[in-house]
Write a protein that holds these residues in place. Structure first.
Motif, PDB file in Angstrom:
ATOM      1  N   GLN B  60      -1.114   1.690  10.731  1.00 21.03           N
ATOM      2  CA  GLN B  60      -0.643   0.503  11.441  1.00 21.03           C
ATOM      3  C   GLN B  60      -1.794  -0.447  11.708  1.00 21.03           C
ATOM      4  N   GLY B  61      -1.557  -1.709  11.431  1.00 19.78           N
ATOM      5  CA  GLY B  61      -2.566  -2.727  11.670  1.00 19.78           C
ATOM      6  C   GLY B  61      -3.480  -2.991  10.485  1.00 19.78           C
ATOM      7  N   VAL B  62      -3.369  -2.216   9.438  1.00 21.54           N
ATOM      8  CA  VAL B  62      -4.194  -2.434   8.250  1.00 21.54           C
ATOM      9  C   VAL B  62      -3.380  -3.224   7.227  1.00 21.54           C
ATOM     10  N   GLU B  63      -3.912  -4.356   6.811  1.00 24.59           N
ATOM     11  CA  GLU B  63      -3.173  -5.221   5.884  1.00 24.59           C
ATOM     12  C   GLU B  63      -3.256  -4.680   4.461  1.00 24.59           C
ATOM     13  N   LYS B  64      -2.136  -4.273   3.937  1.00 26.52           N
ATOM     14  CA  LYS B  64      -2.141  -3.677   2.599  1.00 26.52           C
ATOM     15  C   LYS B  64      -2.443  -4.706   1.514  1.00 26.52           C
ATOM     16  N   ASP B  65      -2.143  -5.973   1.767  1.00 24.57           N
ATOM     17  CA  ASP B  65      -2.432  -6.996   0.760  1.00 24.57           C
ATOM     18  C   ASP B  65      -3.900  -7.399   0.772  1.00 24.57           C
ATOM     19  N   LYS B  66      -4.587  -7.063   1.830  1.00 18.53           N
ATOM     20  CA  LYS B  66      -6.008  -7.384   1.919  1.00 18.53           C
ATOM     21  C   LYS B  66      -6.860  -6.220   1.425  1.00 18.53           C
ATOM     22  N   PHE B  67      -6.432  -5.023   1.725  1.00 14.90           N
ATOM     23  CA  PHE B  67      -7.164  -3.822   1.317  1.00 14.90           C
ATOM     24  C   PHE B  67      -6.319  -3.091   0.272  1.00 14.90           C
ATOM     25  N   LEU B  68      -6.616  -3.386  -0.979  1.00 15.04           N
ATOM     26  CA  LEU B  68      -5.836  -2.831  -2.080  1.00 15.04           C
ATOM     27  C   LEU B  68      -6.412  -1.485  -2.493  1.00 15.04           C
ATOM     28  N   ILE B  69      -5.563  -0.489  -2.525  1.00 12.06           N
ATOM     29  CA  ILE B  69      -6.005   0.849  -2.875  1.00 12.06           C
ATOM     30  C   ILE B  69      -5.266   1.305  -4.121  1.00 12.06           C
ATOM     31  N   ASN B  70      -6.044   1.849  -5.048  1.00  8.95           N
ATOM     32  CA  ASN B  70      -5.498   2.390  -6.288  1.00  8.95           C
ATOM     33  C   ASN B  70      -6.027   3.791  -6.496  1.00  8.95           C
ATOM     34  N   HIS B  71      -5.126   4.717  -6.779  1.00 11.99           N
ATOM     35  CA  HIS B  71      -5.522   6.116  -6.996  1.00 11.99           C
ATOM     36  C   HIS B  71      -4.891   6.553  -8.304  1.00 11.99           C
ATOM     37  N   ALA B  72      -5.416   6.004  -9.370  1.00 14.00           N
ATOM     38  CA  ALA B  72      -4.781   6.153 -10.673  1.00 14.00           C
ATOM     39  C   ALA B  72      -5.051   7.484 -11.343  1.00 14.00           C
ATOM     40  N   SER B  73      -6.101   8.172 -10.917  1.00 15.10           N
ATOM     41  CA  SER B  73      -6.394   9.460 -11.531  1.00 15.10           C
ATOM     42  C   SER B  73      -6.769  10.465 -10.460  1.00 15.10           C
ATOM     43  N   LEU B  74      -6.876  11.713 -10.842  1.00 10.04           N
ATOM     44  CA  LEU B  74      -7.186  12.766  -9.886  1.00 10.04           C
ATOM     45  C   LEU B  74      -8.658  12.788  -9.476  1.00 10.04           C
ATOM     46  N   THR B  75      -9.447  11.910 -10.052  1.00 12.71           N
ATOM     47  CA  THR B  75     -10.858  11.891  -9.702  1.00 12.71           C
ATOM     48  C   THR B  75     -11.346  10.530  -9.233  1.00 12.71           C
ATOM     49  N   LEU B  76     -10.472   9.550  -9.167  1.00 15.43           N
ATOM     50  CA  LEU B  76     -10.928   8.209  -8.821  1.00 15.43           C
ATOM     51  C   LEU B  76      -9.915   7.475  -7.957  1.00 15.43           C
ATOM     52  N   SER B  77     -10.420   6.924  -6.857  1.00 14.55           N
ATOM     53  CA  SER B  77      -9.647   6.003  -6.039  1.00 14.55           C
ATOM     54  C   SER B  77     -10.509   4.778  -5.794  1.00 14.55           C
ATOM     55  N   THR B  78      -9.897   3.612  -5.768  1.00 11.84           N
ATOM     56  CA  THR B  78     -10.652   2.397  -5.504  1.00 11.84           C
ATOM     57  C   THR B  78     -10.052   1.646  -4.331  1.00 11.84           C
ATOM     58  N   LEU B  79     -10.930   1.019  -3.568  1.00 19.01           N
ATOM     59  CA  LEU B  79     -10.552   0.153  -2.455  1.00 19.01           C
ATOM     60  C   LEU B  79     -11.088  -1.232  -2.771  1.00 19.01           C
ATOM     61  N   THR B  80     -10.211  -2.211  -2.830  1.00 22.74           N
ATOM     62  CA  THR B  80     -10.637  -3.585  -3.057  1.00 22.74           C
ATOM     63  C   THR B  80     -10.389  -4.390  -1.801  1.00 22.74           C
ATOM     64  N   VAL B  81     -11.464  -4.953  -1.269  1.00 21.47           N
ATOM     65  CA  VAL B  81     -11.360  -5.835  -0.107  1.00 21.47           C
ATOM     66  C   VAL B  81     -11.212  -7.245  -0.661  1.00 21.47           C
ATOM     67  N   THR B  82     -10.046  -7.817  -0.517  1.00 19.41           N
ATOM     68  CA  THR B  82      -9.799  -9.131  -1.100  1.00 19.41           C
ATOM     69  C   THR B  82     -10.116 -10.230  -0.093  1.00 19.41           C
ATOM     70  N   SER B  83     -10.633 -11.337  -0.609  1.00 15.44           N
ATOM     71  CA  SER B  83     -10.991 -12.474   0.240  1.00 15.44           C
ATOM     72  C   SER B  83     -11.717 -12.000   1.496  1.00 15.44           C
ATOM     73  N   ALA B  84     -12.824 -11.343   1.267  1.00 19.73           N
ATOM     74  CA  ALA B  84     -13.573 -10.746   2.375  1.00 19.73           C
ATOM     75  C   ALA B  84     -14.125 -11.804   3.322  1.00 19.73           C
ATOM     76  N   HIS B  85     -14.139 -11.474   4.603  1.00 21.88           N
ATOM     77  CA  HIS B  85     -14.694 -12.340   5.632  1.00 21.88           C
ATOM     78  C   HIS B  85     -15.700 -11.560   6.467  1.00 21.88           C
ATOM     79  N   PRO B  86     -16.543 -12.238   7.212  1.00 22.30           N
ATOM     80  CA  PRO B  86     -17.580 -11.529   7.981  1.00 22.30           C
ATOM     81  C   PRO B  86     -17.033 -10.401   8.859  1.00 22.30           C
ATOM     82  N   GLU B  87     -15.840 -10.552   9.372  1.00 26.05           N
ATOM     83  CA  GLU B  87     -15.289  -9.486  10.227  1.00 26.05           C
ATOM     84  C   GLU B  87     -14.922  -8.225   9.439  1.00 26.05           C
ATOM     85  N   ASP B  88     -14.927  -8.324   8.111  1.00 21.58           N
ATOM     86  CA  ASP B  88     -14.690  -7.140   7.272  1.00 21.58           C
ATOM     87  C   ASP B  88     -15.970  -6.347   7.049  1.00 21.58           C
ATOM     88  N   SER B  89     -17.087  -6.891   7.490  1.00 22.49           N
ATOM     89  CA  SER B  89     -18.359  -6.174   7.346  1.00 22.49           C
ATOM     90  C   SER B  89     -18.268  -4.859   8.104  1.00 22.49           C
TER      91      SER B  89
END
Lengths: 117, 121
Positions: B60-89
């Motif tokens: 709750q409270g985490v924007e799924k459109d801002k923090f895109l997560i992909n777990h396409a394989s059993l050994t790799l997951s990626t987190l993409t921070v889209t349109s990052a702003h200083p508060e995402d630091s």
């Protein structure tokens, strides 16, 4: 959802003394309670864990106790050493069967332990 | 056994850009991966849980459109921070759980990556 409270937020002890950190949890379904040590800028490292069917577990200088009725658990470090200085986090989770490890952890707020010479 | 890596270990980017963070399980199959965010002197806050081949479950409270997560394989997951702003630091840490190919993994422990320090200018 689960809520985990941790006290104290900071703890200073003299080398050789014992340190105790306490946590309480809210969800009576939680049955797995790990403790992590985190040094600045590094990953959390599991130092000890306990499941709800056990009241106490010890590993050398580290022990954890669990009181299911009161929903609290504690970390005990004896004979503290300067290298024990770090932030310690408790956590709670619900474990079940083969997918037990896949259930999310709820972390406490952390305790900064400083062991002074 | 049970090693989890993250890349990059640190990244500095300009406001408005996107940043991708990779989390890899090196010697076991990660059925589930978790993404946490940790602000200075604070606890780890779970952002989302991802199971291989499924959509991530966000807290709750985490924007799924801002923090895109992909777990396409059993050994790799990626987190993409889209349109990052200083508060995402923040310090972003992944953890992985799965069945072991080495090291005799238990069913209980999650294994944490070393973290990625993101600074958005």
């Amino acid at each position: 959802g689960e809520n985990v409270e941790q006290h104290p937020s900071t703890l200073s002890v003299q080398e050789g003394d014992s340190a105790v950190i306490k946590c309480t949890y809210s969800d009576s379904a939680s049955n797995y309670f790990p403790w992590y040590k985190q040094e600045l800028g590094k990953r959390p490292q599991l130092i000890i864990d306990i499941r709800s069917n056990v009241g106490e577990k010890k590993d050398q200088r580290i022990a954890v106790t669990l009181n299911k009725t009161a929903k609290h658990f504690s970390l005990h470090i004896t004979e503290t050493q300067p290298e024990d200085s770090a932030v310690y986090f408790c956590a709670a989770s619900i474990r079940g069967g083969l997918t037990g490890g896949g259930n999310k952890l709820t972390f406490g707020t952390g305790t900064q332990l400083k062991v002074e010479l | 056994g049970a090693v989890v890596s993250q890349h990059p270990s640190w990244v500095i980017c300009k406001s408005g850009t996107s940043v991708k963070i990779e989390c890899r399980s090196l010697d076991f199959q990660a059925t589930t991966m978790f993404w946490y965010r940790q602000f200075p002197k604070q606890s780890l806050m779970l952002m989302a849980t991802s199971n291989e081949g499924s959509k991530a479950t966000y807290e709750q409270g985490v924007e799924k459109d801002k923090f895109l997560i992909n777990h396409a394989s059993l050994t790799l997951s990626t987190l993409t921070v889209t349109s990052a702003h200083p508060e995402d630091s923040s310090f972003y840490i992944c953890s992985a759980w799965g069945t072991g190919l080495a090291g005799g993994l238990t069913r209980n422990e999650q294994f944490f990556g070393p973290g990625t320090r993101l600074t958005v200018l």
